[in-house]
Write an enzyme that holds these catalytic residues in place. Structure first.
Site, PDB file in Angstrom:
ATOM      1  N   GLU A  50      43.055  97.915 -25.550  1.00  0.00           N
ATOM      2  CA  GLU A  50      43.565  96.992 -26.583  1.00  0.00           C
ATOM      3  C   GLU A  50      43.798  95.594 -26.037  1.00  0.00           C
ATOM      4  OE1 GLU A  50      43.221  97.540 -29.419  1.00  0.00           O
ATOM      5  OE2 GLU A  50      42.835  99.653 -29.085  1.00  0.00           O
TER       6      GLU A  50
HETATM    7  C1  LIG Z   1      40.906 105.563 -21.740  1.00  0.00           C
HETATM    8  C2  LIG Z   1      40.299 104.418 -22.497  1.00  0.00           C
HETATM    9  C3  LIG Z   1      40.296 104.443 -23.883  1.00  0.00           C
HETATM   10  C4  LIG Z   1      39.701 103.402 -24.605  1.00  0.00           C
HETATM   11  N1  LIG Z   1      39.609 103.482 -25.962  1.00  0.00           N
HETATM   12  C5  LIG Z   1      38.817 102.587 -26.624  1.00  0.00           C
HETATM   13  C6  LIG Z   1      38.496 102.768 -27.999  1.00  0.00           C
HETATM   14  O1  LIG Z   1      38.968 103.706 -28.654  1.00  0.00           O
HETATM   15  N2  LIG Z   1      37.640 101.898 -28.584  1.00  0.00           N
HETATM   16  C7  LIG Z   1      37.086 100.850 -27.904  1.00  0.00           C
HETATM   17  O2  LIG Z   1      36.310 100.107 -28.482  1.00  0.00           O
HETATM   18  N3  LIG Z   1      37.389 100.643 -26.597  1.00  0.00           N
HETATM   19  C8  LIG Z   1      38.228 101.478 -25.948  1.00  0.00           C
HETATM   20  N4  LIG Z   1      38.513 101.296 -24.619  1.00  0.00           N
HETATM   21  C9  LIG Z   1      37.991 100.115 -23.941  1.00  0.00           C
HETATM   22  C10 LIG Z   1      39.068  99.100 -23.564  1.00  0.00           C
HETATM   23  O3  LIG Z   1      39.609  98.500 -24.720  1.00  0.00           O
HETATM   24  C11 LIG Z   1      38.436  98.082 -22.594  1.00  0.00           C
HETATM   25  O4  LIG Z   1      38.159  98.783 -21.395  1.00  0.00           O
HETATM   26  C12 LIG Z   1      39.346  96.908 -22.336  1.00  0.00           C
HETATM   27  O5  LIG Z   1      39.475  96.119 -23.491  1.00  0.00           O
HETATM   28  C13 LIG Z   1      38.850  96.011 -21.194  1.00  0.00           C
HETATM   29  O6  LIG Z   1      37.481  95.758 -21.302  1.00  0.00           O
HETATM   30  P1  LIG Z   1      36.524  96.030 -20.048  1.00  0.00           P
HETATM   31  O7  LIG Z   1      36.812  97.371 -19.525  1.00  0.00           O
HETATM   32  O8  LIG Z   1      35.144  95.715 -20.443  1.00  0.00           O
HETATM   33  O9  LIG Z   1      36.986  94.970 -18.967  1.00  0.00           O
HETATM   34  P2  LIG Z   1      36.436  93.493 -18.784  1.00  0.00           P
HETATM   35  O10 LIG Z   1      36.388  92.812 -20.086  1.00  0.00           O
HETATM   36  O11 LIG Z   1      35.179  93.541 -17.986  1.00  0.00           O
HETATM   37  O12 LIG Z   1      37.580  92.845 -17.914  1.00  0.00           O
HETATM   38  C14 LIG Z   1      37.686  93.045 -16.491  1.00  0.00           C
HETATM   39  C15 LIG Z   1      38.848  92.198 -15.963  1.00  0.00           C
HETATM   40  O13 LIG Z   1      38.572  90.819 -16.192  1.00  0.00           O
HETATM   41  C16 LIG Z   1      39.616  90.205 -16.906  1.00  0.00           C
HETATM   42  N5  LIG Z   1      39.043  89.212 -17.820  1.00  0.00           N
HETATM   43  C17 LIG Z   1      37.950  89.355 -18.615  1.00  0.00           C
HETATM   44  N6  LIG Z   1      37.724  88.232 -19.298  1.00  0.00           N
HETATM   45  C18 LIG Z   1      38.690  87.363 -18.957  1.00  0.00           C
HETATM   46  C19 LIG Z   1      39.014  86.027 -19.328  1.00  0.00           C
HETATM   47  N7  LIG Z   1      38.298  85.357 -20.218  1.00  0.00           N
HETATM   48  N8  LIG Z   1      40.098  85.447 -18.773  1.00  0.00           N
HETATM   49  C20 LIG Z   1      40.856  86.103 -17.881  1.00  0.00           C
HETATM   50  N9  LIG Z   1      40.586  87.358 -17.474  1.00  0.00           N
HETATM   51  C21 LIG Z   1      39.535  87.981 -18.010  1.00  0.00           C
HETATM   52  C22 LIG Z   1      40.314  91.337 -17.641  1.00  0.00           C
HETATM   53  O14 LIG Z   1      41.671  91.025 -17.919  1.00  0.00           O
HETATM   54  C23 LIG Z   1      40.181  92.474 -16.638  1.00  0.00           C
HETATM   55  O15 LIG Z   1      41.212  92.405 -15.695  1.00  0.00           O
HETATM   56  C24 LIG Z   1      39.149 102.292 -23.895  1.00  0.00           C
HETATM   57  C25 LIG Z   1      39.194 102.266 -22.501  1.00  0.00           C
HETATM   58  C26 LIG Z   1      39.745 103.312 -21.803  1.00  0.00           C
HETATM   59  C27 LIG Z   1      39.703 103.268 -20.304  1.00  0.00           C
END
Ligand SMILES: Cc1cc2nc3c(=O)[nH]c(=O)nc-3n(C[C@H](O)[C@H](O)[C@H](O)COP(=O)(O)OP(=O)(O)OC[C@H]3O[C@@H](n4cnc5c(N)ncnc54)[C@H](O)[C@@H]3O)c2cc1C
Length: 597
Positions: free
Chosen positions: A440
């Site tokens: 989220e």
């Molecule tokens: C158990 C689990 C359940 C989930 N459930 C759902 C679900 O039901 N539906 C769904 O759609 N998704 C779901 N997710 C996905 C989850 O919402 C994402 O993993 C999360 O939003 C982060 O995205 P990412 O993993 O791609 O990380 P990334 O976007 O790649 O981010 C990696 C790091 O970079 C930082 N970062 C990225 N961009 C910026 C920026 N512009 N400025 C500063 N820092 C930045 C982030 O804060 C983070 O620390 C789930 C994930 C897990 C692990």
């Protein structure tokens, strides 16, 4: 695993005494039936279900996890039966709209039930949990036909919902998503692509699963402006509105993960699945925000839930475990040693947990009430509530999950080495709590939302909407006794406004100044916001003690916890202030290649 006991006295204090729910609901059309007696009765029933049905499944669910096969996903033993009981007892429809079979109870009730079920068993709560956002999204953005087809089943809990945003290459930056939606002659769309990490994407608890999916139309502009939102049911709907043939959406696998192991986190393949556009084409992100805001508040509750559960476990252990003697002389002279609750450091940990759990409860219930005012209040009140909600949501999501995790970790620490051992269940709480700071929108992303969109983006208007409320409270409570909280809070409010201006000015010269300050700014904002709720609780507790209310120990404990919060937790704002004012250079000056050394 600690046996969960719903903190009914504190829930009642916040709901009835602090936030005067009955009084509020008498003024909100449609909620007049929500009297204190009814609200208390609902909370009592939900507490029983959480304690007796869900809590015993928490640790076994973690041990067993979910099993994937070609046929689908099998959730841990007892999960489907508990879900059936939840549906049979009408819990899913509690605070949904009456028009589609909901019971029309305030949003606050939904939030409290989420807290109770989530504290007892967060993984289980994820299955019904995602449905709330799907319901809200269809309610707000769906057309009449979609509402008629999907809402009643979702609200009754016969079907559950999901939120399908994330893809392998993007979670935060949804502008990069690739899932395609091809228009079909019959007005539907063929959805093709792979979504990952989809919570409750597949399971054995409901007859159908309604996926809310972000995808791109063929001619869509790049980035977030070219994203549309679709309903994609697992089973297409039959003529009579029931479950028809299988749609082309399948769970390819489930993730092995650190915590919430009984919640199925699914890779979902859409192979030309039949989908239906919700809202306008290319406006999917705007519609999705409805889902995400609901889910963000839901995730904030996870911080409270895990903090509370860990506190309950730690408190019981601290009373039981013997180790050495109190520095001021034996407190358990008949025993071979004193219980560890006599030691100052153990009390530091317990009181930190208590202060975060109770402060967060007041904060989140307040937000739930804002949701009710948004829905049923006058136009002017609803607008005010909407602005407050927009401002406070990133603080609630990030701050309450960060402090909830800190609490979970402290609970493990209170157990010493036993905290690290699985059978006690305290390490499960830490593992389960950790995800809340990631999904989220990570803490970093919430912080950027707070400082960028909410504070600077509104020219400080949203921040001032809240600080005015706090200032009014300070102006109304000027007694010498209350000064120990109120004077400090007033100073912090002034400082919060100043800091916002300083960072805003710096960001105009160098945009990295906002990003560099963001998380410190958010945590600072969180400590001050919780300080407001603690000050309110302290003032009220003092009033109750003065009135000679029978429950004096409860109110005295509140007062002492408020004092602990202001004396020992609030000073953290000093470090955050100092850190956020150092500017972006100490982060940005180092050339990327130098990170190697
Ligand atoms: C158990 C689990 C359940 C989930 N459930 C759902 C679900 O039901 N539906 C769904 O759609 N998704 C779901 N997710 C996905 C989850 O919402 C994402 O993993 C999360 O939003 C982060 O995205 P990412 O993993 O791609 O990380 P990334 O976007 O790649 O981010 C990696 C790091 O970079 C930082 N970062 C990225 N961009 C910026 C920026 N512009 N400025 C500063 N820092 C930045 C982030 O804060 C983070 O620390 C789930 C994930 C897990 C692990």
């Amino acid at each position: 695993m600690p046996e969960y006991k719903a903190p009914l006295r504190d829930i009642s204090f916040v709901m009835n005494e602090l936030l005067e729910s009955e009084k509020l609901y008498q003024t909100l059309p449609g909620y007049e039936e929500a009297t204190q007696d009814l609200l208390d009765a609902i909370v009592g029933e939900a507490a029983k279900f959480a304690e007796e049905v869900l809590s015993p499944l928490n640790q076994p669910g973690d041990e067993q996890g979910c099993q994937w096969s070609e046929e689908g996903v099998k959730t841990p033993d007892g999960f489907p039966a508990a879900y059936k009981q939840y549906v049979d007892n009408g819990w899913p429809s509690l605070s949904a709209e009456v028009e589609f079979g909901g019971q029309g109870m305030p949003n606050l009730m939904g939030i409290i039930v989420t807290e109770l079920t989530g504290s007892a068993n967060w993984s289980w709560g994820m299955y019904p949990g995602l449905s709330h956002g799907a319901i809200k999204t269809i309610e707000e953005h769906g057309d009449t036909e979609q509402k008629e087809k999907y809402l009643a089943k979702l609200i009754a809990g016969n079907w559950t919902g999901t939120m399908c945003l994330t893809e392998a290459q993007c979670g935060t930056d949804l502008g990069l998503l690739r899932t395609k939606a091809e228009p079909q002659a019959d007005g539907s769309y063929a959805i093709t692509g792979t979504k990952i990490f989809i919570s409750a994407g597949e399971h054995d608890m409901a007859d159908n699963i309604v996926h809310i999916v972000l995808a791109r139309l063929p001619d869509a502009p790049e980035g977030t402006k070219g994203i549309s939102l679709f309903i994609v049911p697992k089973f297409n709907l039959a003529e009579d509105g029931g479950v028809g043939e299988r749609n082309a959406v399948h769970c390819a696998s489930i993730e092995k993960k650190m915590g919430i192991k009984a919640s199925a986190t699914c890779v979902m393949n859409f192979d030309g699945a039949r989908g239906f556009l919700i809202g306008e084409a290319n406006r999917g992100m705007a519609c999705m925000f409805t889902f995400m805001n609901t889910a963000r508040l839901g995730t904030a509750i996870q911080g409270l839930a895990h903090g509370e559960l860990s506190y309950q476990g730690a408190l019981a252990y601290a009373r039981d475990r013997l180790s050495m003697r109190s520095l001021t002389g034996p407190k358990n002279p008949e025993g071979p040693a004193d219980p560890i609750i006599v030691h100052a450091d153990v009390r530091r940990m317990l009181l930190t947990q208590k202060a975060f759990a109770e402060g967060s409860r007041a904060f989140l219930y307040y937000l739930a009430q804002l949701g009710d005012v948004m829905q049923a209040g006058s136009e002017e009140d609803a607008k005010k509530a909407d602005d407050l909600m927009a401002f406070l949501t990133p603080i609630a999501k990030a701050f309450v999950t960060e402090t909830g995790f800190e609490s979970a970790n402290l609970g493990m620490q209170v157990y010493g080495g036993h905290g690290f051992i699985r059978e006690w269940g305290m390490e499960q709480i830490v593992r389960d709590a950790r995800i809340a700071m990631l999904y989220e929108g990570t803490t970093g992303i919430q912080a950027m939302d707070l400082i960028g969109r909410k504070v600077l983006g509104s020219g400080g208007k949203l921040l001032m909407g809240f600080t005015e409320i706090v200032s009014e409270f300070c102006a109304e409570n000027t007694s010498e006794e209350d000064a120990e909280f109120v004077t400090r809070l007033k100073d912090l409010i002034d400082e919060w406004l100043e800091l916002s201006m300083t960072i805003g000015t710096a960001a105009m010269e160098n945009p990295d100044a906002a990003g560099a300050a963001a998380v410190d700014y958010l945590m600072y904002s969180g400590y001050v916001t919780l300080g407001y709720f603690w000050a309110r609780m302290a003032v009220l507790a003092r009033e109750k003690i003065a009135q000679g209310d029978g429950d004096v120990s409860f109110y005295e404990a509140k007062l002492m916890t408020a004092r602990f919060y202001f004396d020992r937790i609030m000073p953290r704002t000093r470090a955050h202030k100092k850190s956020m004012l150092t500017g972006p250079e100490n982060l940005m000056d180092m050339p990327e290649a130098m990170f190697d050394f």
